[in-house]
Design a protein around this motif. Structure first.
Motif, PDB file in Angstrom:
ATOM      1  N   GLN A  48     -33.408 -27.459  49.019  1.00 40.73           N
ATOM      2  CA  GLN A  48     -32.397 -26.702  50.205  1.00 40.73           C
ATOM      3  C   GLN A  48     -32.334 -25.047  50.035  1.00 40.73           C
ATOM      4  O   GLN A  48     -32.028 -24.529  50.738  1.00 40.73           O
ATOM      5  N   GLY A  49     -34.112 -24.917  49.336  1.00 40.06           N
ATOM      6  CA  GLY A  49     -34.723 -23.001  49.870  1.00 40.06           C
ATOM      7  C   GLY A  49     -33.882 -22.489  48.786  1.00 40.06           C
ATOM      8  O   GLY A  49     -33.599 -21.330  48.251  1.00 40.06           O
ATOM      9  N   ARG A  50     -33.026 -23.009  47.751  1.00 45.97           N
ATOM     10  CA  ARG A  50     -32.017 -22.177  46.939  1.00 45.97           C
ATOM     11  C   ARG A  50     -33.259 -21.733  45.742  1.00 45.97           C
ATOM     12  O   ARG A  50     -33.498 -22.594  44.934  1.00 45.97           O
ATOM     13  N   THR A  51     -32.758 -20.673  44.603  1.00 45.40           N
ATOM     14  CA  THR A  51     -33.742 -20.083  43.973  1.00 45.40           C
ATOM     15  C   THR A  51     -33.018 -21.010  42.632  1.00 45.40           C
ATOM     16  O   THR A  51     -31.924 -21.136  42.294  1.00 45.40           O
ATOM     17  N   VAL A  52     -33.621 -21.579  41.747  1.00 45.83           N
ATOM     18  CA  VAL A  52     -32.999 -22.119  40.054  1.00 45.83           C
ATOM     19  C   VAL A  52     -34.062 -21.093  38.842  1.00 45.83           C
ATOM     20  O   VAL A  52     -35.114 -21.019  38.570  1.00 45.83           O
ATOM     21  N   GLY A  53     -32.904 -21.059  37.996  1.00 38.21           N
ATOM     22  CA  GLY A  53     -33.134 -20.625  36.879  1.00 38.21           C
ATOM     23  C   GLY A  53     -32.431 -21.404  35.734  1.00 38.21           C
ATOM     24  O   GLY A  53     -31.578 -21.578  35.704  1.00 38.21           O
ATOM     25  N   VAL A  54     -33.766 -22.197  34.936  1.00 39.81           N
ATOM     26  CA  VAL A  54     -33.188 -22.640  33.767  1.00 39.81           C
ATOM     27  C   VAL A  54     -33.149 -22.383  31.983  1.00 39.81           C
ATOM     28  O   VAL A  54     -34.033 -21.281  31.771  1.00 39.81           O
ATOM     29  N   LEU A  55     -32.623 -21.746  31.847  1.00 39.06           N
ATOM     30  CA  LEU A  55     -32.365 -21.938  30.201  1.00 39.06           C
ATOM     31  C   LEU A  55     -32.908 -23.118  29.292  1.00 39.06           C
ATOM     32  O   LEU A  55     -30.982 -23.152  29.162  1.00 39.06           O
ATOM     33  N   ALA A  56     -33.194 -23.456  28.547  1.00 39.22           N
ATOM     34  CA  ALA A  56     -33.029 -24.973  27.560  1.00 39.22           C
ATOM     35  C   ALA A  56     -33.251 -24.272  26.279  1.00 39.22           C
ATOM     36  O   ALA A  56     -34.181 -23.954  26.205  1.00 39.22           O
ATOM     37  N   VAL A  57     -31.991 -24.764  25.827  1.00 36.53           N
ATOM     38  CA  VAL A  57     -31.480 -24.177  24.611  1.00 36.53           C
ATOM     39  C   VAL A  57     -32.245 -25.225  23.343  1.00 36.53           C
ATOM     40  O   VAL A  57     -31.076 -26.188  23.660  1.00 36.53           O
ATOM     41  N   ASP A  58     -32.990 -25.023  22.457  1.00 33.13           N
ATOM     42  CA  ASP A  58     -33.175 -26.422  21.504  1.00 33.13           C
ATOM     43  C   ASP A  58     -33.373 -26.395  19.981  1.00 33.13           C
ATOM     44  O   ASP A  58     -33.301 -24.394  20.097  1.00 33.13           O
ATOM     45  N   LEU A  62     -30.290 -13.361  34.554  1.00 35.94           N
ATOM     46  CA  LEU A  62     -31.278 -14.320  36.081  1.00 35.94           C
ATOM     47  C   LEU A  62     -30.058 -14.451  37.065  1.00 35.94           C
ATOM     48  O   LEU A  62     -31.166 -14.167  38.266  1.00 35.94           O
ATOM     49  N   ASP A  63     -29.031 -13.766  36.777  1.00 33.10           N
ATOM     50  CA  ASP A  63     -28.470 -13.392  38.036  1.00 33.10           C
ATOM     51  C   ASP A  63     -28.288 -12.433  39.059  1.00 33.10           C
ATOM     52  O   ASP A  63     -28.440 -12.496  39.583  1.00 33.10           O
ATOM     53  N   ALA A  64     -28.536 -11.614  37.914  1.00 35.36           N
ATOM     54  CA  ALA A  64     -28.779 -10.200  38.883  1.00 35.36           C
ATOM     55  C   ALA A  64     -30.241 -10.670  39.043  1.00 35.36           C
ATOM     56  O   ALA A  64     -30.640  -9.656  39.942  1.00 35.36           O
ATOM     57  N   ALA A  65     -30.934 -11.198  38.708  1.00 36.55           N
ATOM     58  CA  ALA A  65     -32.563 -11.260  39.902  1.00 36.55           C
ATOM     59  C   ALA A  65     -32.420 -12.055  40.461  1.00 36.55           C
ATOM     60  O   ALA A  65     -33.648 -12.574  42.146  1.00 36.55           O
ATOM     61  N   GLY A  66     -31.135 -12.195  40.904  1.00 37.28           N
ATOM     62  CA  GLY A  66     -30.837 -13.106  42.470  1.00 37.28           C
ATOM     63  C   GLY A  66     -30.806 -14.882  42.192  1.00 37.28           C
ATOM     64  O   GLY A  66     -31.510 -15.515  43.265  1.00 37.28           O
ATOM     65  N   THR A  67     -31.183 -15.251  41.468  1.00 37.44           N
ATOM     66  CA  THR A  67     -31.024 -16.702  41.387  1.00 37.44           C
ATOM     67  C   THR A  67     -30.215 -17.076  41.167  1.00 37.44           C
ATOM     68  O   THR A  67     -28.602 -16.901  41.572  1.00 37.44           O
ATOM     69  N   ASP A  68     -29.792 -18.224  42.416  1.00 36.49           N
ATOM     70  CA  ASP A  68     -29.249 -18.791  43.265  1.00 36.49           C
ATOM     71  C   ASP A  68     -28.295 -19.390  41.984  1.00 36.49           C
ATOM     72  O   ASP A  68     -26.881 -19.508  41.672  1.00 36.49           O
ATOM     73  N   VAL A  69     -29.331 -20.418  41.486  1.00 38.49           N
ATOM     74  CA  VAL A  69     -28.109 -21.872  40.067  1.00 38.49           C
ATOM     75  C   VAL A  69     -28.866 -21.635  39.333  1.00 38.49           C
ATOM     76  O   VAL A  69     -30.256 -21.448  38.904  1.00 38.49           O
ATOM     77  N   VAL A  70     -28.032 -21.212  38.135  1.00 36.75           N
ATOM     78  CA  VAL A  70     -28.325 -20.959  37.428  1.00 36.75           C
ATOM     79  C   VAL A  70     -28.391 -22.344  35.960  1.00 36.75           C
ATOM     80  O   VAL A  70     -26.972 -22.454  35.764  1.00 36.75           O
ATOM     81  N   ILE A  71     -29.108 -22.671  35.499  1.00 36.40           N
ATOM     82  CA  ILE A  71     -28.782 -24.295  34.579  1.00 36.40           C
ATOM     83  C   ILE A  71     -29.429 -23.601  33.487  1.00 36.40           C
ATOM     84  O   ILE A  71     -30.013 -23.840  32.876  1.00 36.40           O
ATOM     85  N   LEU A  72     -28.138 -24.505  32.630  1.00 40.04           N
ATOM     86  CA  LEU A  72     -27.710 -24.282  31.270  1.00 40.04           C
ATOM     87  C   LEU A  72     -28.122 -25.653  30.939  1.00 40.04           C
ATOM     88  O   LEU A  72     -27.037 -26.311  30.841  1.00 40.04           O
ATOM     89  N   GLU A  73     -29.102 -25.510  29.899  1.00 37.18           N
ATOM     90  CA  GLU A  73     -29.141 -27.054  28.714  1.00 37.18           C
ATOM     91  C   GLU A  73     -29.244 -26.973  27.684  1.00 37.18           C
ATOM     92  O   GLU A  73     -29.747 -26.092  26.779  1.00 37.18           O
TER      93      GLU A  73
END
Ligand code: GDP
Ligand code: MG
Lengths: 311, 139
Positions: A74-84, A135-146
């Motif tokens: 959909q042309g949206r940018t994504v940022g992922v934070l995967a916590v392990d 990530l939000d300030a960098a213009g990421t459209d969707v931030v996903i936390l795992e």
């Protein structure tokens, strides 16, 4: 050593190398990172922050990858934070999520960062919330936390998301029941992943029963139960639609604002607590003096404390 | 501020056709037990994917393990891509696998910080990674 403030502009432009560096500064609480975050916070606030939590192996990383693919289409940018989790013994960690997510490897519109629980100096929750800000300030459209939904820190982290999905799988028995029960309050959406396996409809029925018993009050969001096969993408576009519907619902009902305020309150308290406690330790002259006075019974603990915090 | 030493972050990558990762997984565990944070890419990655991932993860060391014999073209490609980047990434690059001495010299000339043969002892691997990461972490 590059100072955080030198790369703030590059972060705001969304340059991955700068974003990556800033996330390290945040994680390490490097000198100067607070000033950088002050600027970044003012530029943040437009991302949709999703939280995915559930037991190890339930397919969260696979689902994150499938969702990322959907948002990219959909042309949206994504940022992922995967916590392990890190090893309790060595402090080291093997962060496995890259394997599941590598098909986005050369797409600059998907930024994936693995976070070890101990890398955040015990301040996992705060570091993660600051990482979302970056990530939000960098213009990421969707931030996903795992996160693996176990400790309090992980629950704190996931509460920072606007939409929280709790992932379970068919036939995992009592452990999963316990996890689901513990996370019931935070779930905005239940996902039954691996719906290609036997028992998916039973898991859905169990969840439905659990939700029925949880006494929803009128006017609340009706928590949906959604089935996916993350491995082949089945149900993923629909799940993304459910997330979008949840965000719309929250906006319409004032819940988005309420959560943002709750989140702000938590963050202010964390930082305030730290600022205050930083002055209240042996070695700080005023504190040592108060220790002397209270120990000698020339003053009392409450009076000393009031004087120290100026009220 | 906590005074605890920050863990070294290492990415272990498998590039190209070579489909064996038992060795690299053993190395991953060794490094974890030595207190490092290890990110493994999985098999069959492209140089582009690996470099992007290493930048995003902001690792101190990128270790590329190759058993396929294709190390020269692959490392040539890696350094070509690095030259095209707007900014040189900060991580040190090490090579692991089987390669003849003259290739070791060529890789070093390209910018590889260390070459670890297939039979390198676990303690030596840990030590070499600590060595090459030290200047990177100060920069
Ligand atoms: N059968 C099936 N397997 C899946 C599905 N989604 C993920 N898996 C597999 O489940 C395993 C664990 O997945 P992963 O995403 O790493 O789980 P995580 O620990 O929750 O992040 C992997 O082997 C995946 O390939 C699914 O929808 N169906
Ligand atoms: Mg995972």
């Amino acid at each position: 050593m590059t100072a955080p403030k030198e790369i703030v502009d590059a972060v705001l432009e969304g340059r991955n190398q700068a974003v990556a560096r800033m996330l390290t500064f945040v994680e390490r609480r490097s000198d100067g990172v607070d000033d950088a975050l002050a600027v970044l916070h003012r530029a943040a606030g437009s991302a949709h922050v999703l939280g995915l939590t559930g037991p190890p192996g339930s397919g969260k990383s696979t689902l994150v990858s499938a969702l990322a693919r959907h948002y990219r289409s959909q042309g949206r940018t994504v940022g992922v934070l995967a916590v392990d989790p890190s090893s309790v013994f060595s402090g080291g960690a093997i962060l496995g999520d890259r394997i599941r997510m590598s098909d986005h490897g050369d797409d600059a519109g998907v930024f994936i960062r693995s976070v070890a629980t101990r890398g955040a100096l015990g301040g996992l929750s705060r570091a993660c919330l600051d990482a979302i800000t970056v990530l939000d300030a960098a213009g990421t459209d969707v931030v996903i936390l795992e996160t693996v939904g176990v400790g309090q820190a992980e629950v704190d982290v996931i509460s920072a998301a606007q939409t929280v999905a709790v992932v379970s799988v068919p036939g995992m028995g009592d452990d999963v029941q316990a996890i689901k029960a513990g996370l019931l309050e935070v779930a905005d959406v239940h996902v039954v992943n691996k719906a290609d396996r036997d028992g998916a409809s039973r898991t859905v029925a169990e969840l439905r029963e659990m939700l029925r018993l949880s006494h929803r009050t009128a006017g609340q969001w009706n928590v949906p139960i959604h089935q996916t096969v993350a491995a082949n993408g089945d149900g993923v576009a629909d799940l993304a639609a459910v997330f979008a519907a949840h965000l719309d619902w929250m906006t319409e009902h004032g819940e988005r604002e309420r959560r943002a305020r709750r989140n702000a309150a938590t963050r202010i308290r964390w930082v305030a607590e730290e600022l205050v406690l930083d002055e209240l330790r042996p070695g700080v002259a005023a504190f040592d003096h108060a220790l002397d006075e209270v120990t000698a019974h020339r003053t009392d603990p409450l009076s000393a404390a009031r004087q120290l915090v100026g009220r | 501020m906590d005074t605890r030493e920050e863990p070294i972050r290492v990415m272990l990558a498998k590039i190209g056709l070579d489909g064996h990762d038992r060795g690299v997984k053993v190395v991953a565990r060794t490094l974890r037990d030595a207190g490092m944070e290890v990110i493994y890419t999985g098999l069959h990655r492209s140089p582009e994917q690996v470099l992007d991932a290493a930048v995003q993860e902001d690792v101190d060391v990128l270790g590329v393990s190759l058993l396929s014999g294709a190390h020269m073209p692959i490392f040539t490609r890696i350094f070509q891509l690095i030259d095209e980047m707007p900014e040189r990434p900060r991580f040190a690059i090490i090579a692991g696998g089987v390669m003849p001495d003259e290739d070791v010299d060529a890789l070093t000339a390209m910018g590889v910080s260390a070459v670890l043969g297939q039979d390198t002892a676990p303690d030596t691997i840990v030590e070499r990674i600590r060595d090459v990461s030290a200047p990177v972490r100060e920069a």
